[in-house]
Design a protein around this motif. Structure first.
Motif, PDB file in Angstrom:
ATOM      1  N   ASP A 157      71.712  -1.585  66.140  1.00  0.00           N
ATOM      2  CA  ASP A 157      70.897  -2.711  65.664  1.00  0.00           C
ATOM      3  C   ASP A 157      69.526  -2.267  65.180  1.00  0.00           C
ATOM      4  O   ASP A 157      68.477  -2.768  65.624  1.00  0.00           O
ATOM      5  CB  ASP A 157      70.762  -3.777  66.759  1.00  0.00           C
ATOM      6  N   LYS A 158      69.518  -1.283  64.313  1.00  0.00           N
ATOM      7  CA  LYS A 158      68.298  -0.757  63.684  1.00  0.00           C
ATOM      8  C   LYS A 158      67.274  -0.272  64.707  1.00  0.00           C
ATOM      9  O   LYS A 158      66.063  -0.343  64.479  1.00  0.00           O
ATOM     10  CB  LYS A 158      67.678  -1.809  62.763  1.00  0.00           C
ATOM     11  N   GLY A 159      67.763   0.205  65.843  1.00  0.00           N
ATOM     12  CA  GLY A 159      66.881   0.785  66.854  1.00  0.00           C
ATOM     13  C   GLY A 159      66.719  -0.053  68.094  1.00  0.00           C
ATOM     14  O   GLY A 159      66.450   0.471  69.176  1.00  0.00           O
ATOM     15  N   SER A 160      66.877  -1.368  67.972  1.00  0.00           N
ATOM     16  CA  SER A 160      66.699  -2.218  69.147  1.00  0.00           C
ATOM     17  C   SER A 160      67.815  -2.023  70.164  1.00  0.00           C
ATOM     18  O   SER A 160      67.658  -2.344  71.339  1.00  0.00           O
ATOM     19  CB  SER A 160      66.637  -3.696  68.722  1.00  0.00           C
ATOM     20  N   GLY A 161      68.940  -1.475  69.690  1.00  0.00           N
ATOM     21  CA  GLY A 161      70.058  -1.193  70.586  1.00  0.00           C
ATOM     22  C   GLY A 161      70.102   0.248  71.052  1.00  0.00           C
ATOM     23  O   GLY A 161      71.094   0.697  71.623  1.00  0.00           O
ATOM     24  N   GLY A 162      68.982   0.968  70.826  1.00  0.00           N
ATOM     25  CA  GLY A 162      68.896   2.356  71.248  1.00  0.00           C
ATOM     26  C   GLY A 162      69.137   3.318  70.098  1.00  0.00           C
ATOM     27  O   GLY A 162      69.688   2.945  69.060  1.00  0.00           O
ATOM     28  N   THR A 163      68.678   4.564  70.263  1.00  0.00           N
ATOM     29  CA  THR A 163      68.898   5.604  69.257  1.00  0.00           C
ATOM     30  C   THR A 163      69.344   6.881  69.930  1.00  0.00           C
ATOM     31  O   THR A 163      69.017   7.139  71.100  1.00  0.00           O
ATOM     32  CB  THR A 163      67.623   5.899  68.439  1.00  0.00           C
ATOM     33  N   LEU A 164      70.085   7.694  69.185  1.00  0.00           N
ATOM     34  CA  LEU A 164      70.571   8.972  69.706  1.00  0.00           C
ATOM     35  C   LEU A 164      70.475  10.013  68.610  1.00  0.00           C
ATOM     36  O   LEU A 164      71.009   9.818  67.512  1.00  0.00           O
ATOM     37  CB  LEU A 164      72.017   8.852  70.174  1.00  0.00           C
ATOM     38  N   ASP A 165      69.786  11.118  68.889  1.00  0.00           N
ATOM     39  CA  ASP A 165      69.704  12.232  67.957  1.00  0.00           C
ATOM     40  C   ASP A 165      70.785  13.244  68.312  1.00  0.00           C
ATOM     41  O   ASP A 165      70.856  13.709  69.457  1.00  0.00           O
ATOM     42  CB  ASP A 165      68.332  12.894  68.027  1.00  0.00           C
ATOM     43  N   VAL A 166      71.605  13.592  67.320  1.00  0.00           N
ATOM     44  CA  VAL A 166      72.709  14.532  67.505  1.00  0.00           C
ATOM     45  C   VAL A 166      72.412  15.799  66.714  1.00  0.00           C
ATOM     46  O   VAL A 166      71.989  15.734  65.554  1.00  0.00           O
ATOM     47  CB  VAL A 166      74.033  13.905  67.026  1.00  0.00           C
ATOM     48  N   SER A 167      72.639  16.945  67.331  1.00  0.00           N
ATOM     49  CA  SER A 167      72.316  18.222  66.697  1.00  0.00           C
ATOM     50  C   SER A 167      73.125  18.447  65.428  1.00  0.00           C
ATOM     51  O   SER A 167      74.337  18.231  65.397  1.00  0.00           O
ATOM     52  CB  SER A 167      72.561  19.370  67.676  1.00  0.00           C
ATOM     53  N   LEU A 168      72.447  18.905  64.383  1.00  0.00           N
ATOM     54  CA  LEU A 168      73.093  19.305  63.145  1.00  0.00           C
ATOM     55  C   LEU A 168      73.293  20.819  63.090  1.00  0.00           C
ATOM     56  O   LEU A 168      73.750  21.347  62.082  1.00  0.00           O
ATOM     57  CB  LEU A 168      72.261  18.860  61.938  1.00  0.00           C
ATOM     58  N   VAL A 171      65.124  21.739  66.172  1.00  0.00           N
ATOM     59  CA  VAL A 171      66.539  21.634  65.800  1.00  0.00           C
ATOM     60  C   VAL A 171      66.734  20.415  64.913  1.00  0.00           C
ATOM     61  O   VAL A 171      66.307  19.311  65.259  1.00  0.00           O
ATOM     62  CB  VAL A 171      67.432  21.533  67.055  1.00  0.00           C
ATOM     63  N   ARG A 172      67.395  20.589  63.780  1.00  0.00           N
ATOM     64  CA  ARG A 172      67.677  19.475  62.890  1.00  0.00           C
ATOM     65  C   ARG A 172      68.704  18.543  63.521  1.00  0.00           C
ATOM     66  O   ARG A 172      69.666  18.995  64.159  1.00  0.00           O
ATOM     67  CB  ARG A 172      68.199  19.995  61.547  1.00  0.00           C
ATOM     68  N   THR A 173      68.488  17.242  63.333  1.00  0.00           N
ATOM     69  CA  THR A 173      69.383  16.248  63.946  1.00  0.00           C
ATOM     70  C   THR A 173      69.723  15.149  62.953  1.00  0.00           C
ATOM     71  O   THR A 173      69.014  14.930  61.977  1.00  0.00           O
ATOM     72  CB  THR A 173      68.731  15.595  65.182  1.00  0.00           C
ATOM     73  N   ILE A 174      70.809  14.474  63.238  1.00  0.00           N
ATOM     74  CA  ILE A 174      71.135  13.218  62.584  1.00  0.00           C
ATOM     75  C   ILE A 174      70.951  12.128  63.627  1.00  0.00           C
ATOM     76  O   ILE A 174      71.435  12.265  64.757  1.00  0.00           O
ATOM     77  CB  ILE A 174      72.575  13.209  62.009  1.00  0.00           C
ATOM     78  N   ARG A 175      70.228  11.094  63.281  1.00  0.00           N
ATOM     79  CA  ARG A 175      69.967  10.012  64.248  1.00  0.00           C
ATOM     80  C   ARG A 175      70.912   8.850  63.986  1.00  0.00           C
ATOM     81  O   ARG A 175      71.128   8.461  62.832  1.00  0.00           O
ATOM     82  CB  ARG A 175      68.522   9.539  64.164  1.00  0.00           C
ATOM     83  N   ILE A 176      71.475   8.323  65.049  1.00  0.00           N
ATOM     84  CA  ILE A 176      72.262   7.104  64.941  1.00  0.00           C
ATOM     85  C   ILE A 176      71.587   6.050  65.813  1.00  0.00           C
ATOM     86  O   ILE A 176      70.981   6.369  66.847  1.00  0.00           O
ATOM     87  CB  ILE A 176      73.733   7.312  65.358  1.00  0.00           C
ATOM     88  N   SER A 177      71.660   4.797  65.384  1.00  0.00           N
ATOM     89  CA  SER A 177      70.953   3.749  66.110  1.00  0.00           C
ATOM     90  C   SER A 177      71.787   2.485  66.185  1.00  0.00           C
ATOM     91  O   SER A 177      72.640   2.227  65.340  1.00  0.00           O
ATOM     92  CB  SER A 177      69.605   3.446  65.445  1.00  0.00           C
TER      93      SER A 177
END
Length: 248
Positions: free
Chosen positions: A190-201, A182-188
């Protein structure tokens, strides 16, 4: 026929050539200039709106399957839980022991083997008779018992999602990715140090994969909105612990 401008012609030719290379090298069936073509459009939105839509989608879904590792208070919990508003079922593994959790409404049950109950006794020792009685049975956890709050937290969809779907620091988009096809858009954060979340596109913009800040674990979300049955254990498979349950 109207002639295509020269610059546009060159660009189209370049895109076609790149697509041919990508398709031949990866087995993909198509290529598009627009990465959002065929998506739900969430990838074009500001990061705050992506977060809002993901949280709204998660909050309004009737059910979800959550699996992965959660690190809290220095302990690693492996979760495999099906959650919905009126209950949950699944397993939790911690410190080498696995136990089953079942919540129907406000009633919480815990099921584990003799090894779990032996280790859960005072100083790792428990009465052999009590262990035999509890082995493989659903134990009703009293609401007034300290263990109820701790264990029920793994079964509360709204509480879990509210606490988990949080990124820390400055949040920004972090490219397009793919999770389980499934294609996703990732949000993060502090450039990943604060966690990341992939959201379905694709379809509803559900959260699909969360990597928590500070090595707090990685969790996968699936089966959004897919209902499942919750059945009360049979009387012969249920016992009362009779004293305060261990919380560790």
């Amino acid at each position: 026929m109207t002639a295509m401008p020269q610059g546009r012609t060159r660009r189209a030719a370049l895109v076609t050539a790149i697509c041919a290379l990508v398709v031949s090298g990866t087995g993909l069936t198509g290529c598009s200039e627009d990465p959002d073509e065929g998506t739900n459009g969430v990838g074009k939105l500001p990061v705050a709106e992506i977060q809002r839509k993901a949280r709204t989608a998660a909050g309004t879904a009737d059910a979800v399957h959550l699996s992965g590792n959660l690190v809290t208070s220095g302990r690693i919990y492996k979760l495999d839980m099906q959650l919905k508003s009126d209950g949950a079922t699944g397993s939790v593994t911690a410190q080498g022991s696995t136990f089953q959790l079942l919540r129907i409404g406000e009633q919480l049950y815990l099921k584990a083997d003799s090894g779990f109950w032996s280790d859960a006794g005072n100083d790792g020792k428990a009465d052999a008779g009590a262990v035999d009685k509890l082995n493989g049975k659903y134990v009703r956890v009293p609401q007034g018992d300290p263990a109820y709050k701790k264990f029920s937290g793994f079964t509360d969809k709204d509480v879990l999602l509210e606490g988990l779907l949080t990124l820390h620091g400055k949040v920004a988009t972090d490219g397009r990715h793919e999770q389980a096809g499934v294609r996703t858009i990732r949000i993060s954060g502090d450039k990943g140090s604060g966690g990341t979340l992939d959201v379905s596109l694709e379809g509803v913009p559900y959260p699909l994969v969360l990597t928590r800040a500070g090595g707090g674990g990685t969790l996968t979300f699936s089966d959004w909105g897919k209902d499942f049955a919750l059945e009360k254990p049979k009387k012969g498979d249920t016992v009362d612990y009779g004293k305060q349950l261990p919380t560790s």
